[in-house]
Every structure is written in C-alpha cells, then in structure tokens.
Design a protein around this motif. Structure first.
Motif, short mmCIF file in Angstrom:
data_model
loop_
_atom_site.label_atom_id
_atom_site.label_comp_id
_atom_site.label_asym_id
_atom_site.label_seq_id
_atom_site.Cartn_x
_atom_site.Cartn_y
_atom_site.Cartn_z
N PHE A 197 0.83 -1.21 0.00
CA PHE A 197 0.00 0.00 0.00
C PHE A 197 0.86 1.26 0.00
O PHE A 197 0.38 2.35 -0.31
CB PHE A 197 -0.94 0.01 1.21
N PHE A 198 2.13 1.11 0.41
CA PHE A 198 3.06 2.24 0.39
C PHE A 198 3.83 2.21 -0.93
O PHE A 198 4.63 1.30 -1.17
CB PHE A 198 4.03 2.16 1.58
N THR A 199 3.53 3.14 -1.79
CA THR A 199 4.12 3.15 -3.13
C THR A 199 5.61 3.46 -3.11
O THR A 199 6.34 3.01 -3.99
CB THR A 199 3.40 4.18 -4.02
N SER A 200 6.06 4.21 -2.13
CA SER A 200 7.47 4.58 -2.06
C SER A 200 8.31 3.43 -1.50
O SER A 200 8.02 2.90 -0.43
CB SER A 200 7.65 5.83 -1.19
N PHE A 201 9.34 3.06 -2.24
CA PHE A 201 10.24 2.00 -1.79
C PHE A 201 10.96 2.42 -0.51
O PHE A 201 11.19 1.59 0.38
CB PHE A 201 11.26 1.68 -2.89
N LYS A 202 11.33 3.70 -0.38
CA LYS A 202 12.04 4.19 0.79
C LYS A 202 11.21 4.03 2.05
O LYS A 202 11.73 3.66 3.11
CB LYS A 202 12.43 5.66 0.60
N ILE A 203 9.90 4.30 1.92
CA ILE A 203 9.01 4.16 3.08
C ILE A 203 8.92 2.70 3.50
O ILE A 203 9.00 2.37 4.69
CB ILE A 203 7.60 4.72 2.77
N ARG A 204 8.78 1.80 2.51
CA ARG A 204 8.71 0.37 2.81
C ARG A 204 10.00 -0.11 3.48
O ARG A 204 9.98 -0.90 4.43
CB ARG A 204 8.45 -0.43 1.53
N GLU A 205 11.11 0.40 2.98
CA GLU A 205 12.41 0.02 3.53
C GLU A 205 12.56 0.52 4.97
O GLU A 205 13.05 -0.21 5.85
CB GLU A 205 13.52 0.61 2.65
N LYS A 206 12.10 1.76 5.23
CA LYS A 206 12.19 2.32 6.58
C LYS A 206 11.29 1.56 7.56
O LYS A 206 11.69 1.29 8.70
CB LYS A 206 11.80 3.80 6.56
N LEU A 207 10.09 1.19 7.10
CA LEU A 207 9.17 0.44 7.96
C LEU A 207 9.75 -0.93 8.31
O LEU A 207 9.62 -1.40 9.45
CB LEU A 207 7.82 0.28 7.27
N THR A 208 10.40 -1.55 7.34
CA THR A 208 11.05 -2.84 7.58
C THR A 208 12.18 -2.70 8.60
O THR A 208 12.34 -3.54 9.49
CB THR A 208 11.60 -3.41 6.26
N THR A 209 12.95 -1.63 8.47
CA THR A 209 14.06 -1.37 9.39
C THR A 209 13.54 -1.13 10.80
O THR A 209 14.11 -1.64 11.79
CB THR A 209 14.88 -0.15 8.93
N VAL A 210 12.47 -0.36 10.91
CA VAL A 210 11.86 -0.10 12.22
C VAL A 210 11.36 -1.40 12.85
O VAL A 210 11.57 -1.65 14.04
CB VAL A 210 10.70 0.92 12.09
N TYR A 211 10.70 -2.22 12.02
CA TYR A 211 10.20 -3.50 12.53
C TYR A 211 11.35 -4.37 13.05
O TYR A 211 11.24 -4.97 14.13
CB TYR A 211 9.43 -4.27 11.45
N ASN A 212 12.42 -4.45 12.29
CA ASN A 212 13.57 -5.26 12.71
C ASN A 212 14.15 -4.76 14.03
O ASN A 212 14.58 -5.55 14.87
CB ASN A 212 14.66 -5.23 11.63
N CYS A 213 14.14 -3.44 14.20
CA CYS A 213 14.66 -2.84 15.43
C CYS A 213 13.78 -3.20 16.62
O CYS A 213 14.27 -3.48 17.71
CB CYS A 213 14.75 -1.33 15.25
N ILE A 214 12.45 -3.22 16.40
CA ILE A 214 11.51 -3.58 17.48
C ILE A 214 11.58 -5.08 17.76
O ILE A 214 11.60 -5.51 18.92
CB ILE A 214 10.07 -3.17 17.10
#
Length: 319
Positions: A186-203
């Motif tokens: 649903f997030f068209t921007s690759f950067k946003i998807r990448e940041k969300l993945t990074t945040v998830y990994n951190c949590i």
C-alpha cells in the motif's frame, strides 16, 4: 491552504475544547461545588500524591534506561530522568497524552546520536506500559463484576486487549509478521517500505531480550498500580468518606488512560469525560471531575520540573 501539521493541531485543540465545553455544560450547575472541592482539598493527601508521582517518574525513567540496553545504549538514571521530565513538559503542547514521547525520543536521539534505536525504544517503552494496562483490565474484567456490567467499558476493553495482543504477536513473531508483509504494498514509495522494515527489525530485536522485557513489564505493572493509588489518594483529599474504592479505580483508571490517548492536548477534557462516565454509578459528576482535574493539575505541576530541565539544557547548549 492549511498545512497538515496545523490542521492536526486545530483538530487536537477542537477535540479538547469540545470535550471541556461538554463537561462544563453538563456540570454547569455544579461549577461552584467543583471549585469548592478543589480549593478545600486535604493538602496532606495532595502532597502524598505528588510524592507518588515523582516515584512513578523515576520508575518510568529507569524502564527507559533498561530498554535502551537492548541496543547497547547506556544512559545514566539521571539522564533518563531528565528526558522523562522533558517529555512531561512537552505533553502540555503536543498531541494526546503520548505527544511528549516524541519530544523524549528526539532528545534521546540528541543524547545518544542513535536515531532509530532512540525512537523505537520510546515506542517499545510506551507499548510495554500499555500492555501492563491491558493486563490490569484483564484482571479487572475477570474479577470485578461492576466492570463487566458496563457494556461500553467492556466493549472498549475487549477492543483494546485484542489490538494489543495482535500487535504483540506481530512484533515478537517474525513469521506471523511476514504473512502480513503484503500490506507494505500500500506504500508506493520504496524508501518508506524500507524504513518500515528497518523499524520492525529494530523492534523485533527485543524478542532476544526476554528477561529485559519481563523486567520492564514488572516496572510498568508497578507504575500502573501507583497511578491507581494516586487517584485513590486524590479522591481521599476531597472527601475521606467517598464511596469510591481502590477496586473501582482499578479498572476505571486504565480505561480513562486509554481514552486520553485520543487526539487532544495532553488528554485534557477527554480524560475527564471518560472519568465522569465510567464512575457515574458510584460518585457524582462534580466529584469525578474534581478528582480528574486534580490529577491534571498534578501532571502539569510535575511537568514544570521538565520545563526547568529543558531551559537549563538550552542554556548550557547556548554556552
């Protein structure tokens, strides 16, 4: 054209103002009683509640310090306490009752120079606190009949408990989270998807620190217990013979805290409205409003410590 951040601020002010207006309208004939109850409170009980609030503040600071260890960030209790009080101070201006967390995360980042771990720790810190509240609600709705009789309270509790349990499974179970990864599309921007993945990994990293999480949860449970005790002491500061028991507040306080997370300014108006509604069968509205306003006054009073810390910090930075 109104900017998004200004629109959100207007919305928060509108919700708080609307809630306050409704409360004042409902209690329009009792404003004199509310004023009298607050002015004539027992000062000793209020001082006790202030001391309890300070104890809570240092417990929250210690919990934040503890959670930072998962990212190999080591703050002293003094530094963590400073960030906690600064968060209280900014709660007076930022959205809902969690706005101060954003300020705390920002200054934690400034103190540690680690942006992602600082903000994810703030999130985990808040989530652990909410999980403790949910645990409170589960206990309350199992053992306290009055809580189960309030259908709206019961429905709200079920929704919150379900959402927190669902989020808990997502954050701690990577396999389950992968099944929901399609939502990233649903997030068209690759950067946003990448940041969300990074945040998830951190949590998700916290699942490797189970002992640390259990310690943080134990602290959160104690904090919630003390918050309920503060409301109980504040009720006694108004009238020692109030028919309001610790058991009643055991389920009302966590629910009111959840409601206060709605968009508002430090939960003002929203929290008072929830408190009046949930206690409507036990005490009069003017008494419920008075207790909630005393708690609001207590939080603002303690937050001034954060204002002083913030001013000294800015002054030292200038030097």
């Amino acid at each position: 054209m109104i900017k998004r951040k200004n629109l959100l601020l207007i919305l928060r002010v509108f919700i708080s103002a609307g809630a306050i207006f409704m409360l004042l309208f409902m209690a329009r004939n009792e404003l004199g009683k509310i004023y009298s109850l607050i002015v004539n409170l027992n000062k000793t009980f209020f001082i006790v509640s202030f001391i309890l609030f300070l104890i809570i503040s240092f417990l929250v600071a210690f919990r934040f310090k503890l959670l930072l260890k998962a990212h190999h960030i080591f703050l002293s209790l003094k530094e963590s306490a400073k960030l906690t009080f600064i968060g209280y101070f900014f709660n007076n201006f930022l959205p809902s009752s969690i706005g101060g967390d954003l300020a705390r995360g920002y200054y934690a980042f400034k103190a540690t120079n680690k942006k992602l771990p600082s903000f994810t720790t703030i999130f985990v810190d808040r989530f652990v606190g909410i999980t403790a509240m949910v645990f409170f609600m589960v206990i309350a709705f199992i053992f306290i009949q009055d809580a189960r009789q309030d259908k709206i309270a019961l429905s709200l509790a079920i929704i919150v408990i379900s959402l927190v349990l669902f989020a808990l499974v997502i954050f701690l179970n990577r396999s389950f989270a992968k099944n929901l990864s399609f939502m990233l599309k649903f997030f068209t921007s690759f950067k946003i998807r990448e940041k969300l993945t990074t945040v998830y990994n951190c949590i998700n990293k916290y699942k490797d620190s189970k002992k640390l999480l259990l310690e943080a949860f134990a602290i959160s449970f104690l904090v919630q217990l003390l918050v309920v005790l503060i409301f109980f002491v504040l009720s006694k500061s108004i009238n020692t013979k109030l028919p309001l028991s610790f058991k009643d507040l055991f389920w009302v306080v966590p629910l009111s805290a959840i409601v206060s997370m709605l968009p508002s300014i430090n939960g003002i108006g929203v929290r008072e409205g929830a408190f009046v509604y949930f206690l409507r069968r036990i005490i009069n509205p003017e008494v419920a409003i008075s207790i909630s306003l005393l708690y609001l006054g207590l939080t603002i009073f303690v937050s001034l410590i954060g204002g002083v810390v913030y001013m000294f910090m800015k002054a030292n930075k200038g030097k």
